[in-house]
Design a protein around this motif. Structure first.
Motif, mmCIF file in Angstrom:
data_model
loop_
_atom_site.group_PDB
_atom_site.id
_atom_site.type_symbol
_atom_site.label_atom_id
_atom_site.label_comp_id
_atom_site.label_asym_id
_atom_site.label_seq_id
_atom_site.Cartn_x
_atom_site.Cartn_y
_atom_site.Cartn_z
ATOM 1 N N TYR A 11 0.826 -1.198 0.000
ATOM 2 C CA TYR A 11 0.000 0.000 0.000
ATOM 3 C C TYR A 11 0.864 1.253 0.000
ATOM 4 C CZ TYR A 11 -4.253 -2.725 1.201
ATOM 5 O OH TYR A 11 -5.317 -3.601 1.198
ATOM 6 N N GLU A 12 1.950 1.238 0.764
ATOM 7 C CA GLU A 12 2.800 2.426 0.867
ATOM 8 C C GLU A 12 3.467 2.764 -0.467
ATOM 9 O OE1 GLU A 12 6.245 1.754 3.436
ATOM 10 O OE2 GLU A 12 5.931 -0.404 3.179
ATOM 11 N N ASP A 13 3.496 1.823 -1.391
ATOM 12 C CA ASP A 13 4.143 2.032 -2.688
ATOM 13 C C ASP A 13 3.149 2.208 -3.829
ATOM 14 O OD1 ASP A 13 6.691 1.728 -1.537
ATOM 15 O OD2 ASP A 13 6.573 -0.459 -1.722
ATOM 16 N N ASP A 14 1.877 2.276 -3.521
ATOM 17 C CA ASP A 14 0.844 2.308 -4.562
ATOM 18 C C ASP A 14 0.304 3.724 -4.758
ATOM 19 O OD1 ASP A 14 -1.291 1.923 -6.281
ATOM 20 O OD2 ASP A 14 -1.916 0.055 -5.323
ATOM 21 N N ALA A 31 3.521 12.125 12.626
ATOM 22 C CA ALA A 31 4.929 11.724 12.598
ATOM 23 C C ALA A 31 5.049 10.210 12.405
ATOM 24 C CB ALA A 31 5.614 12.155 13.888
ATOM 25 N N HIS A 32 4.146 9.452 13.020
ATOM 26 C CA HIS A 32 4.178 7.992 12.895
ATOM 27 C C HIS A 32 3.886 7.573 11.459
ATOM 28 C CE1 HIS A 32 3.976 3.847 14.175
ATOM 29 N NE2 HIS A 32 2.760 3.722 13.680
ATOM 30 N N VAL A 33 2.865 8.160 10.847
ATOM 31 C CA VAL A 33 2.538 7.836 9.460
ATOM 32 C C VAL A 33 3.722 8.130 8.547
ATOM 33 C CG1 VAL A 33 1.116 8.479 7.474
ATOM 34 C CG2 VAL A 33 0.044 8.121 9.706
ATOM 35 N N LYS A 34 4.301 9.313 8.685
ATOM 36 C CA LYS A 34 5.383 9.722 7.803
ATOM 37 C C LYS A 34 6.657 8.912 8.031
ATOM 38 C CE LYS A 34 3.314 13.014 5.498
ATOM 39 N NZ LYS A 34 3.173 13.021 4.026
ATOM 40 N N ASN A 93 5.748 8.387 0.837
ATOM 41 C CA ASN A 93 5.261 8.539 -0.531
ATOM 42 C C ASN A 93 3.937 9.284 -0.612
ATOM 43 O OD1 ASN A 93 7.365 7.144 -1.861
ATOM 44 N ND2 ASN A 93 6.432 5.169 -1.367
ATOM 45 N N HIS A 94 3.066 9.042 0.374
ATOM 46 C CA HIS A 94 1.702 9.535 0.271
ATOM 47 C C HIS A 94 1.473 10.797 1.099
ATOM 48 C CE1 HIS A 94 0.958 5.273 -0.963
ATOM 49 N NE2 HIS A 94 0.207 5.910 -1.837
#
Length: 423
Positions: free
Chosen positions: A191-194, A226-229, A234-235
């Motif tokens: 998902y992080e690469d889509d 901060a956790h998401v990033k 990418n997103h």
């Protein structure tokens, strides 16, 4: 003098934001691999500005989790593509309950329906905004997270402890990591690469009414952004707030519908890691009992105020990620709904066309045929709503026409300026 200075300043901000959307013409999902980005107060995809029209369909993952219901998902994406819709907002959560995604902390069902949703979006050239948890009880939400902690013997006084308690925050951080790093069993992409995913949303309509100063929610947003990033650079990320002003700019609270919910549109969206701002608009709920004319005036003022602040203060894009008109409202007709959509679309388009930060509108909500039991009054069923389909298609066409390189997109005098002035 101050009014004139503000006018000139906003004109410059809008112009500079438009000029940042430069580079060569490129495709979207279909012809490139670039992710959507926020550059100044503009979205860019593959080197070109990106303005969009869209809708909410929160139920997609739920239906996709059962092969017998998947046709509703595919049909809805096909209808969206036919109407020129390019962004759909939906849930990436279902905490406990029937057909759950996460049936207990860190435990997920196999064969995620969300894999199918993302793969269908990709097939139809549509971007997704994926919300990671609910403020409300629907599909679990913060109430379920708090209950999971209580079930483990952890004492919590209220559902707002979702924002404060380290155990609950740990559960939510685990969910973020599980979703962002998941590898799609259909597409093979993490998902992080889509790039099909336009943005992540921290929470659907977060509110912390036990702390109206907004500080509790701001601390939570700071930690979770901060956790998401740290996992996914990418997103883009947005919060999911409705747009209520708070203590950072007290004079702006005049635009609120008369109550506080513990959020602060300005301070919340200035937190590092938040890429763009969102607002919702429900005057039939927020100022219920008022006339259609007063409700429409409220929405136009609401959009205008937030566009001004997104451009001049936040310097970030703005999306209207929920709006609608309920069939349960007094005097409702489809014609009244169409007129309301047209007025909202005109405000968003005028802002975008004039170089302002309004990058698109996503109405609440679309449902497929055979979902009558799910109605909440705001649902639009395309097979039953030809006039509304026409309104949506018209907006999709004209706002997509803005998706050309800035070198070919003349700054339109008067568009954003008139919106700011209220002309």
């Amino acid at each position: 003098m101050k009014s004139k200075q503000l006018f000139l300043s906003l004109t410059l901000v809008a112009f500079l934001a438009l000029q940042q959307c430069t580079a060569s013409v490129g495709g979207g999902i279909g012809s490139g691999s670039g992710f959507a980005r926020a550059i100044g107060a503009c979205f860019v995809v593959d080197g070109r500005p990106f303005y969009s029209n869209g809708f909410n369909a929160y139920w997609l993952m739920y239906m996709a989790s059962d092969p017998a219901d998947r046709d509703k998902v595919t049909t809805t994406f096909q209808q969206a593509a036919d109407l020129g819709v390019t962004v759909i907002r939906t849930w990436a959560f279902s905490d406990g309950g029937y057909r759950p995604l996460q049936y207990s902390p860190r435990r997920y069902v196999r064969g995620l329906g969300l894999d199918f949703v993302i793969s269908e979006a990709k097939k139809h050239g549509i971007y997704l905004i994926l919300s990671l948890v609910n403020n409300w009880d629907g599909f679990g939400g913060k109430k379920q997270y708090v209950q999971w902690a209580r079930d483990k013997g952890h004492y919590l006084g209220s559902d707002d402890d979702f924002f404060r308690d380290d155990v609950v925050k740990g559960y939510y951080k685990n969910h973020i990591k599980a979703i962002l790093t998941r590898v799609n069993t259909i597409t093979g992409a993490a998902y992080e690469d889509d790039p099909t995913i336009f943005a992540w949303e921290l929470m659907n309509e977060p509110r912390c009414e036990s702390d109206l100063s907004g500080k509790t929610l701001q601390a939570w947003i700071t930690e979770m952004a901060a956790h998401v990033k740290s996992i996914d650079s990418n997103h883009m990320l947005e919060i999911g707030i409705e747009g209520f002003y708070g203590e950072s700019m007290p004079d702006r609270k005049q635009f609120n519908p008369g109550y506080k919910v513990g959020t602060d549109f300005i301070s919340d969206n200035q937190i590092p890691g938040i890429d763009f701002a969102t607002i919702h608009a429900y005057p039939d709920q927020w100022i219920s009992g008022s006339s259609d004319g007063d409700q429409l005036a409220f929405v136009q003022t609401w959009i205008r105020a937030h566009a001004r602040d997104a451009a001049a203060v936040l310097k970030k894009p703005l999306m209207l990620t929920e709006f609608g008109k309920s069939s349960r409202s007094p005097g409702y007709t489809v014609g009244a709904r169409d007129a309301y959509f047209l007025a909202v679309y005109e405000a968003v388009y005028a802002c975008a066309r004039g170089g302002g930060p309004c990058a698109g509108a996503i109405f609440w909500q679309v449902m497929a045929d055979g979902m009558a039991a799910w109605t909440d009054g705001y649902d639009v069923v395309f097979s039953q709503s030809p006039s509304t389909k026409s309104v949506i298609a018209q907006q999709s066409t004209r706002i997509s026409n803005l998706n050309v390189p800035a070198s070919n997109n003349k700054f339109v005098e008067g568009g954003f300026d008139n919106l700011v002035r209220g002309d």
